[in-house]
Scaffold this motif. Structure first.
Motif, PDB file in Angstrom:
ATOM      1  N   GLU A 356      -7.123   3.137  -5.921  1.00 35.18           N
ATOM      2  CA  GLU A 356      -5.874   2.411  -5.332  1.00 35.18           C
ATOM      3  C   GLU A 356      -5.896   1.564  -4.424  1.00 35.18           C
ATOM      4  N   THR A 357      -5.301   0.774  -4.226  1.00 40.23           N
ATOM      5  CA  THR A 357      -5.076  -0.183  -2.926  1.00 40.23           C
ATOM      6  C   THR A 357      -3.824   0.097  -2.366  1.00 40.23           C
ATOM      7  N   ILE A 358      -3.898   0.569  -1.173  1.00 41.08           N
ATOM      8  CA  ILE A 358      -2.578   0.486  -0.487  1.00 41.08           C
ATOM      9  C   ILE A 358      -2.653  -0.465   0.697  1.00 41.08           C
ATOM     10  N   ALA A 359      -1.220  -1.106   0.894  1.00 40.84           N
ATOM     11  CA  ALA A 359      -1.042  -1.838   1.971  1.00 40.84           C
ATOM     12  C   ALA A 359      -0.468  -1.032   3.366  1.00 40.84           C
ATOM     13  N   ILE A 360      -0.773  -1.186   4.185  1.00 42.57           N
ATOM     14  CA  ILE A 360       0.043  -0.714   5.451  1.00 42.57           C
ATOM     15  C   ILE A 360       0.526  -1.950   6.349  1.00 42.57           C
ATOM     16  N   VAL A 361       1.759  -1.677   6.410  1.00 40.47           N
ATOM     17  CA  VAL A 361       2.612  -2.888   7.240  1.00 40.47           C
ATOM     18  C   VAL A 361       3.217  -2.231   8.552  1.00 40.47           C
ATOM     19  N   GLY A 362       3.863  -2.893   9.401  1.00 37.14           N
ATOM     20  CA  GLY A 362       4.606  -2.420  10.480  1.00 37.14           C
ATOM     21  C   GLY A 362       4.381  -3.343  11.832  1.00 37.14           C
ATOM     22  N   SER A 363       5.128  -3.185  12.729  1.00 39.38           N
ATOM     23  CA  SER A 363       5.080  -4.226  14.099  1.00 39.38           C
ATOM     24  C   SER A 363       3.893  -3.637  14.837  1.00 39.38           C
ATOM     25  N   ALA A 525       0.453 -12.137   0.210  1.00 36.99           N
ATOM     26  CA  ALA A 525      -0.225 -11.902  -1.138  1.00 36.99           C
ATOM     27  C   ALA A 525      -0.981 -10.553  -1.222  1.00 36.99           C
ATOM     28  N   THR A 526      -1.348 -10.065   0.006  1.00 39.67           N
ATOM     29  CA  THR A 526      -1.767  -8.759  -0.034  1.00 39.67           C
ATOM     30  C   THR A 526      -1.174  -7.693  -0.135  1.00 39.67           C
ATOM     31  N   VAL A 527       0.124  -7.887   0.270  1.00 42.49           N
ATOM     32  CA  VAL A 527       1.081  -6.948   0.263  1.00 42.49           C
ATOM     33  C   VAL A 527       1.763  -6.819  -1.269  1.00 42.49           C
ATOM     34  N   ILE A 528       2.007  -7.750  -1.897  1.00 36.47           N
ATOM     35  CA  ILE A 528       2.411  -8.013  -3.213  1.00 36.47           C
ATOM     36  C   ILE A 528       1.389  -7.356  -4.373  1.00 36.47           C
ATOM     37  N   ASN A 529       0.169  -7.502  -4.084  1.00 36.45           N
ATOM     38  CA  ASN A 529      -0.649  -7.164  -5.097  1.00 36.45           C
ATOM     39  C   ASN A 529      -1.194  -5.607  -4.775  1.00 36.45           C
ATOM     40  N   ALA A 530      -0.560  -5.019  -3.617  1.00 35.67           N
ATOM     41  CA  ALA A 530      -0.829  -3.609  -3.486  1.00 35.67           C
ATOM     42  C   ALA A 530      -0.434  -2.512  -4.348  1.00 35.67           C
ATOM     43  N   SER A 531      -1.061  -1.779  -4.691  1.00 36.87           N
ATOM     44  CA  SER A 531      -0.472  -0.375  -5.728  1.00 36.87           C
ATOM     45  C   SER A 531       0.802   0.148  -4.940  1.00 36.87           C
ATOM     46  N   LYS A 532       0.488   0.459  -3.709  1.00 34.41           N
ATOM     47  CA  LYS A 532       1.619   0.957  -2.997  1.00 34.41           C
ATOM     48  C   LYS A 532       1.753   0.290  -1.394  1.00 34.41           C
ATOM     49  N   ILE A 533       2.981   0.269  -0.818  1.00 38.63           N
ATOM     50  CA  ILE A 533       3.099  -0.291   0.294  1.00 38.63           C
ATOM     51  C   ILE A 533       3.695   0.956   1.417  1.00 38.63           C
ATOM     52  N   ILE A 534       2.811   0.884   2.340  1.00 38.53           N
ATOM     53  CA  ILE A 534       3.294   2.092   3.522  1.00 38.53           C
ATOM     54  C   ILE A 534       3.845   1.374   4.534  1.00 38.53           C
ATOM     55  N   VAL A 535       5.006   1.678   5.056  1.00 35.00           N
ATOM     56  CA  VAL A 535       5.772   0.859   6.189  1.00 35.00           C
ATOM     57  C   VAL A 535       5.724   1.811   7.127  1.00 35.00           C
ATOM     58  N   MET A 536       5.094   1.659   8.474  1.00 37.61           N
ATOM     59  CA  MET A 536       5.123   2.343   9.506  1.00 37.61           C
ATOM     60  C   MET A 536       5.947   1.711  10.870  1.00 37.61           C
ATOM     61  N   ASP A 537       6.420   2.883  11.697  1.00 32.97           N
ATOM     62  CA  ASP A 537       7.011   2.402  12.496  1.00 32.97           C
ATOM     63  C   ASP A 537       7.289   3.360  13.603  1.00 32.97           C
ATOM     64  N   LYS A 538       6.723   2.906  15.023  1.00 34.89           N
ATOM     65  CA  LYS A 538       6.469   4.112  16.300  1.00 34.89           C
ATOM     66  C   LYS A 538       5.806   5.309  15.540  1.00 34.89           C
TER      67      LYS A 538
END
Length: 571
Positions: A356-363, A525-538
């Motif tokens: 699986e390819t997951i993307a981690i996003v957040g500030s 582009a990376t976010v859209i193609n990811a199997s799952k997106i993990i959103v992090m905050d603090k």
């Protein structure tokens, strides 16, 4: 001394040469006395010639003993510091990342280079020279009392003054040398940082400001050395005065004794004592100087051994060899803090399925890069558990764990070496054919071949001969040829040209295919193609799911992030 054990035979020979040197040195004045009393005064030319030849032979033996003693002592010292430097470098490379967060690089460079050179002087110019000088003084005092005990008592009476002066001098010098070593470390740290960040210095017109800061540090270094010079300037004239006054007293007393017909004192004694006083006081005077050298070596050794004794290395108690991971990653209630009581991750629970390819996003500061650091055990977690393929990562040997995980960092570091060596990192298991095949697969072969020497092109320090996009491509290829089970990408494509971005996008797709991948996403582009997106905050996971799900959540974290960061790309 522990490091001298492998060289015990050589160590013993140095002691032997020191003993012989002291005997030969003390023999010459005695032979001079015999020459004057037995052959010059009675006018015996044959006997005079014999003793002159004998003195020449003793002098030659003394020169040979001096050569072997000096050469072997230095040889021993250099081999010992070679061993210590190897051990120190190996120890430093095993430290946790937390250690490097707190320690200036310039300080570690000082410890690894100049401080270790100072340790060599303990053997080459300090310890053995002092042992040799003390032996020489003992033998000379023995010869003196054998020749004339009255004159010897005069010499002996002057020695406490010189010994006291030496003791005071040593105590002052110890403090002065400590200050010198501190200021050298500060100077190295400052220069190393400014040279590394020279672009920032010039970009923000900081040249004059940094010069003033450098002058301030350099002045402190200068003052520390001036104290050293002052103590030397006081001590050595005192030693010379004591030696000269003693010599004057000997000449006067011996002269009076000879004039008054004292049979115990001879003209030969006067000649011999003129030499012996210098030979006795010079080593004592030089011992102070050699103590300085040894003092600096001991202070340097304290600093080096302080690092060697630090238990900052990552605990490698794992027994399982990781030959290949399926790629099932779990973080169970993971908590972590760089600084005590300031948690960066606050009970993270995460699952990544094999392939699986997951993307981690957040500030910024959300804790995205921290997860990467913990997976590779650059830092140890406070609590919770991290598993790969249902086994705690601490169960795997550290080397095998890191061999199965490849990272492409946001800040790519290249060594001052060829592109080929920067890709393989001198791993002999990776052939040039492997590198070229991998480069063609991810689409960077043509770019490398366009450089003057292709794969043998030297990128210089930190890869300054390449653009940021080109360095990123080399990092992708480096990760790909290592054939990892798990791939971690910290994408950094926001500041590179369009052509490099297209190549990186293609490289990303190629190396993440059929491989468990974690991507810290900076591009849509990376976010859209990811199997799952993990959103992090603090330090917490606040949302997860696919792009299509998250973007439609009203007032969601991802929705806000998308509107502020990614929507511009869509437009």
């Amino acid at each position: 001394m522990h490091y001298a054990k492998p060289y015990q035979k050589r160590f013993n020979w140095v002691i032997v040469w020191a003993i012989l040197l002291s005997i030969f040195a003390a023999a010459r004045p005695y032979l001079l006395k015999q020459t004057v009393d037995e052959y010059i005064k009675p006018e015996d030319e044959n006997g005079l010639l014999l003793y002159v030849v004998l003195m020449a032979v003793v002098l030659l033996l003394e020169v040979l003993a001096q050569f072997y003693f000096t050469y072997w002592a230095n040889w021993l010292g250099q081999d010992i510091i070679k061993d210590i430097r190897d051990k120190l470098f190996h120890h430093i490379t095993s430290f946790k990342m937390k250690y490097f967060d707190n320690e200036p690089v310039g300080k570690l460079v000082t410890r690894s280079v100049s401080d270790i050179e100072s340790i060599a002087s303990i053997f080459s110019q300090g310890l053995f020279m002092i042992v040799s000088d003390v032996l020489k003084m003992v033998v000379i005092l023995g010869i003196m009392f054998f020749m004339n005990w009255k004159l010897s008592l005069i010499v002996l009476a002057a020695m406490p003054v010189l010994i006291y002066a030496t003791d005071v001098f040593q105590k002052k010098m110890k403090v002065a040398f400590n200050e010198v070593r501190n200021e050298v470390a500060n100077l190295n740290t400052f220069v190393q940082e400014r040279l590394t960040g020279m672009k920032i210095v010039q970009l923000f017109n900081r040249e004059a400001i940094e010069l003033e800061k450098f002058k301030e540090i350099n002045q402190k270094h200068n003052v520390a050395w001036l104290k050293n010079i002052l103590y030397n300037s006081i001590f050595f004239p005192i030693a010379d005065i004591v030696s000269s006054l003693t010599l004057g007293a000997i000449v006067y007393y011996a002269g009076i004794s000879i004039i008054n017909g004292d049979t115990l004192t001879t003209v030969g004694d006067l000649f011999a004592y003129t030499m012996l006083i210098n030979m006795l006081f010079n080593p004592l005077r030089q011992i102070a100087d050699k103590f300085n050298v040894m003092q600096m070596g001991i202070i340097a050794a304290d600093r080096v051994f302080e690092i060697l004794e630090k238990e900052e290395n990552v605990q490698d108690n794992g027994t399982v060899e990781a030959t290949h991971f399926k790629g099932f990653i779990q973080l169970k209630d993971v908590r972590f803090s760089y600084i005590k009581n300031e948690e960066v991750l606050k009970g993270i629970n995460l699952e990544v399925q094999p392939g699986e390819t997951i993307a981690i996003v957040g500030s910024t500061g959300a804790g995205k890069s921290t997860i990467i650091n913990l997976l590779n055990r650059f830092y140890e977690i406070n609590s919770g558990e991290i598993t790969i393929d249902n086994r705690n990562i601490n169960d795997y040997t550290l080397e095998s764990l890191r061999k199965q995980i490849a990272i492409v960092l946001q800040d790519v570091f290249l060594f001052a070496d060829t592109i080929y060596n920067n890709i393989t990192l001198h791993n002999e298991a990776i052939t040039r054919e492997d590198v070229i095949t991998a480069a063609k697969k991810i689409g960077v072969h043509d770019f490398i071949m366009s450089l003057p020497e292709g794969y043998d092109y030297n990128v210089k320090e930190r890869g300054v001969m390449l653009s940021s996009g080109q360095r990123q491509l080399i990092a992708f290829l480096r990760a790909y040829v290592s054939n990892p089970s798990i791939l971690i990408l910290d994408e950094a494509t926001s500041s590179i040209d369009t052509h490099s971005e297209e190549l990186i996008q293609k490289a990303t797709e190629t190396i993440t295919k059929d491989r468990t991948s974690i991507v810290i996403a900076h591009r849509l582009a990376t976010v859209i193609n990811a199997s799952k997106i993990i959103v992090m905050d603090k330090g917490q996971i606040v949302e997860f799911g696919k792009h299509s799900e998250l973007v439609n959540k009203p007032n969601g974290y991802y929705k806000k992030l998308y509107d502020s960061q990614f929507a511009v790309e869509v437009e």
